[in-house]
Design a protein around this motif. Structure first.
Motif, PDB file in Angstrom:
ATOM      1  N   PHE A   1       0.888  -1.155   0.000  1.00 42.35           N
ATOM      2  CA  PHE A   1       0.000   0.000   0.000  1.00 42.35           C
ATOM      3  C   PHE A   1       0.932   1.212   0.000  1.00 42.35           C
ATOM      4  CE2 PHE A   1      -3.266  -2.762   2.176  1.00 42.35           C
ATOM      5  CZ  PHE A   1      -4.255  -2.606   1.223  1.00 42.35           C
ATOM      6  N   LEU A   2       0.775   2.135  -0.928  1.00 39.58           N
ATOM      7  CA  LEU A   2       1.731   3.245  -1.033  1.00 39.58           C
ATOM      8  C   LEU A   2       1.073   4.619  -0.837  1.00 39.58           C
ATOM      9  CD1 LEU A   2       3.793   1.971  -4.128  1.00 39.58           C
ATOM     10  CD2 LEU A   2       4.505   1.948  -1.728  1.00 39.58           C
TER      11      LEU A   2
ATOM     12  N   THR B   1      10.641   0.144  -9.391  1.00 39.24           N
ATOM     13  CA  THR B   1       9.376  -0.147 -10.063  1.00 39.24           C
ATOM     14  C   THR B   1       8.381  -0.448  -8.950  1.00 39.24           C
ATOM     15  OG1 THR B   1      10.478  -1.007 -12.009  1.00 39.24           O
ATOM     16  CG2 THR B   1       8.207  -1.719 -11.659  1.00 39.24           C
ATOM     17  N   SER B   2       7.419   0.470  -8.755  1.00 31.76           N
ATOM     18  CA  SER B   2       6.534   0.304  -7.599  1.00 31.76           C
ATOM     19  C   SER B   2       5.088   0.108  -8.032  1.00 31.76           C
ATOM     20  CB  SER B   2       6.655   1.516  -6.668  1.00 31.76           C
ATOM     21  OG  SER B   2       6.285   2.691  -7.333  1.00 31.76           O
ATOM     22  N   PHE B   3       4.402  -0.732  -7.280  1.00 32.70           N
ATOM     23  CA  PHE B   3       2.981  -1.000  -7.517  1.00 32.70           C
ATOM     24  C   PHE B   3       2.227  -0.760  -6.219  1.00 32.70           C
ATOM     25  CE2 PHE B   3       4.966  -3.120 -10.992  1.00 32.70           C
ATOM     26  CZ  PHE B   3       4.056  -2.978 -12.040  1.00 32.70           C
ATOM     27  N   ALA B   4       1.140   0.012  -6.315  1.00 33.36           N
ATOM     28  CA  ALA B   4       0.342   0.349  -5.132  1.00 33.36           C
ATOM     29  C   ALA B   4      -0.851  -0.591  -5.055  1.00 33.36           C
ATOM     30  CB  ALA B   4      -0.142   1.796  -5.221  1.00 33.36           C
TER      31      ALA B   4
ATOM     32  N   VAL C   1       3.044   2.674 -10.152  1.00 31.36           N
ATOM     33  CA  VAL C   1       3.226   4.065  -9.716  1.00 31.36           C
ATOM     34  C   VAL C   1       4.502   4.638 -10.344  1.00 31.36           C
ATOM     35  CG1 VAL C   1       3.517   5.612  -7.744  1.00 31.36           C
ATOM     36  CG2 VAL C   1       1.999   3.647  -7.559  1.00 31.36           C
ATOM     37  N   THR C   2       5.627   3.947 -10.143  1.00 35.54           N
ATOM     38  CA  THR C   2       6.886   4.428 -10.735  1.00 35.54           C
ATOM     39  C   THR C   2       7.572   3.292 -11.478  1.00 35.54           C
ATOM     40  OG1 THR C   2       8.115   3.856  -8.719  1.00 35.54           O
ATOM     41  CG2 THR C   2       7.324   6.123  -8.879  1.00 35.54           C
ATOM     42  N   HIS C   3       8.323   3.672 -12.527  1.00 38.26           N
ATOM     43  CA  HIS C   3       9.090   2.679 -13.294  1.00 38.26           C
ATOM     44  C   HIS C   3      10.162   3.425 -14.084  1.00 38.26           C
ATOM     45  CE1 HIS C   3      10.119  -0.783 -15.651  1.00 38.26           C
ATOM     46  NE2 HIS C   3       9.718  -0.221 -16.790  1.00 38.26           N
TER      47      HIS C   3
END
Ligand code: NAD
Length: 376
Positions: free
Chosen positions: A90-91, A109-112, A357-359
Motif C-alpha cells: 500500500f503506497l 518499479t513500484s505497484f500500489a 506508480v513508478t518505473h
C-alpha cells in the motif's frame, strides 16, 4: 527472482506481507524468498514456520536487498528501497508525494495495492476488498463490545432482553461484512447506501434497506458500480431522513467512502446528541476523515454519553487473517507481473498499468503525477 519481506516498522502495523502458505506458493514457482527474522511475530507466525515453507531468514538489510520487496504499509523514511528493485505495498501514492518522488529517483518499479483496478479479473489481487472484509467484521465486534447491551434477543429466567438495533451506513465490502457480522450476533440491522443497487445484497443478509428517495441529477448513485460525491442539497436531504434512523439505533457503523475524496459527513453532531446515552458510533471512514462530524481519527471518545470509535487500521487488529488474505493478493499480483519468475511488464495490461506508480525513473501513473504535481 529473490523476494524480500521486511518486518513492518510503522507503529501499530501488525500485518506481514507474506504468510508461510504464500511463501510455499512462491517457492513452488521458482522464487527465492527471504523473510526478516520476526516479520510475522505480531501476526503469530513463527520464523520456523517460514523456514519450513521454504524461506530463508535474514535481517532487514537482507530483505531490502532482494529484487522484489513485498510490504503492507508504505516504506517509512528510514526504509530505503534498493535502486532498480520492485516494490509492492500500500503506497498511498495520491497523498504521499515525497515517497513517490523518492521511488522514482531510486528507479524503483513500484505497484500500489490500493490502485489495483476493481474489476472481476483483478479480484484475487484486490487488497482494498480483502482488508475491508476484516475491517467490517472488526467494526461490528467493536460496536458489540462497547455497547452496554446484548446484540441478540435473549429469553432468560431473569427476563427477556430485546435485540439491539444496528444501523450500517455505506454497504460496500466493509459495510456488507459489518451487516453480516452484526446479524450473526443477533442484532436487528438496517443499512443505507447511496447506491440503490446494493438493496438486494443488504436484504439477502437479513437486514432492512433504508430507502431514501433522492433521485435527481447527481444523487451520488453514480453511473456504474461506484458512488460519486453527492451535492450539498442531496446530502442535506439524506441527513434529515437519516437523523431518525440514527436516533433509533444502538450502534451506528459508518463505512461510506467515495474513492479519492474525503469521506462524506453523514452523521452530524446534532444527530449524535439525539442518540440514547450508551449508544455507539463506529466510524470506519476515519481513515479519510470520518463519516461522523465528531470523529477524531485514531481515538475512542465519549461525547454526550455516546461512544465514538474512530480507531484506525482495523485490519491490523486481526493480523493473522488480514495477513493471510493480503499475502494471497500480493502473490497473485507478483505472479501476474512475473509469470515465469522474472519481471515481464506489459503496460497495455489494465492491472499492470492501473497499479504501477513508478518505473524506470518516472512516475508512470497519470493520476499520481497530477496528484503530486509532477510533470508528464
Ligand atoms: P467504498 O469503500 O469506496 O465505499 C463504501 C460504500 O459507501 C459504497 O458502497 C458507497 O456506495 C457508499 N457511499 C458513498 N457515499 C455515500 C453516501 N453519501 N451515503 C451512503 N453511502 C455512501 O466502496 P468499496 O466497498 O470499496 O466498493 C464498493 C462496491 O464496489 C462494492 O460493494 C462492490 O460491489 C464493488 N466492487 C467490485 C469489485 C470487483 O468487481 N472486483 C471489487 C471491489 C468492489
Amino acid at each position: 527472482m529473490k523476494v524480500g519481506v521486511p518486518k513492518e516498522v510503522k507503529p501499530g502495523e501488525r500485518r506481514v506481507a507474506l504468510v508461510p502458505e504464500a511463501v510455499k506458493k512462491l517457492t513452488g514457482k521458482g522464487f527465492d524468498v527471504v523473510i526478516e527474522r520476526g516479520a510475522g511475530k505480531e501476526a503469530n507466525l513463527t520464523d520456523s514456520e517460514y523456514e519450513e515453507a521454504g524461506a530463508a531468514l535474514g535481517t532487514a538489510t537482507d530483505a531490502w536487498a532482494a529484487d522484489a520487496v513485498l510490504k503492507v504499509a508504505p516504506p517509512e523514511p528510514t526504509e530505503s528501497p534498493r535502486t532498480g528493485s520492485l516494490l509492492i505495498a500500500f503506497l498511498s501514492p495520491l497523498t504521499n508525494p515525497e515517497l513517490v518522488k523518492r521511488l522514482a529517483d531510486a528507479r524503483v518499479t513500484s505497484f500500489a495495492m490500493e490502485a489495483i483496478p476493481r474489476t472481476t479479473r483483478a479480484q484475487s489481487m484486490d487488497a482494498l476488498s480483502s482488508q475491508a472484509v476484516v475491517a467490517g467484521y472488526r467494526a461490528a465486534l467493536a460496536g458489540a463490545r462497547e455497547l452496554g447491551k446484548f446484540f441478540p434477543m435473549l429469553t432468560t429466567a431473569a427476563g427477556t432482553v430485546r435485540p439491539s438495533r444496528v444501523l450500517v451506513l455505506g454497504a460496500g465490502v466493509a459495510g456488507l461484512q459489518a451487516i453480516a457480522t452484526a446479524r450473526r450476533l443477533g442484532a436487528m440491522v438496517e443499512a443505507y447506501d447511496v447506491r440503490p443497487a446494493v438493496k438486494e445484497e443488504v436484504q439477502s443478509l437479513g437486514a432492512k434497506f433504508v430507502e431514501i428517495e433522492v433521485k435527481q441529477e447527481g444523487d451520488g448513485s453514480g453511473s456504474g458500480e461506484y458512488a460519486k460525491e453527492v451535492s450539498a442539497d442531496v446530502q442535506r436531504r439524506q441527513q434529515e431522513l437519516l437523523a431518525e434512523r440514527v436516533a433509533a439505533a444502538d450502534v451506528v457503523i459508518t463505512t461510506a467512502a467515495v474513492p479519492g475524496r474525503p469521506a462524506p459527513k453523514l452523521v452530524s453532531a446534532e444527530m449524535v446528541r439525539a442518540m440514547r446515552p450508551g449508544s455507539v458510533v463506529v466510524d470506519l471512514a476515519a481513515e479519510t476523515g470520518g463519516n461522523c462530524e465528531l470523529t477524531a481519527p485514531g481515538t475512542v471518545q465519549v461525547q454526550d454519553g455516546v461512544t465514538i470509535d474512530a480507531t484506525l487500521n482495523l485490519p491490523s487488529q486481526m493480523p493473522f487473517h488480514s495477513s493471510l488474505l493480503y499475502a494471497n493478493n500480493v502473490v497473485n499480483l507478483l505472479t501476474h507481473l512475473a509469470p515465469e519468475g522474472e519481471l515481464a511488464l506489459d503496460f497495455d495490461d489494465e492491472i499492470t498499468a492501473g497499479a504501477a506508480v513508478t518505473h524506470d525513473g518516472r512516475i508512470v501513473s497519470e493520476r499520481v503525477r497530477d496528484a503530486v504535481g509532477a510533470p508528464a
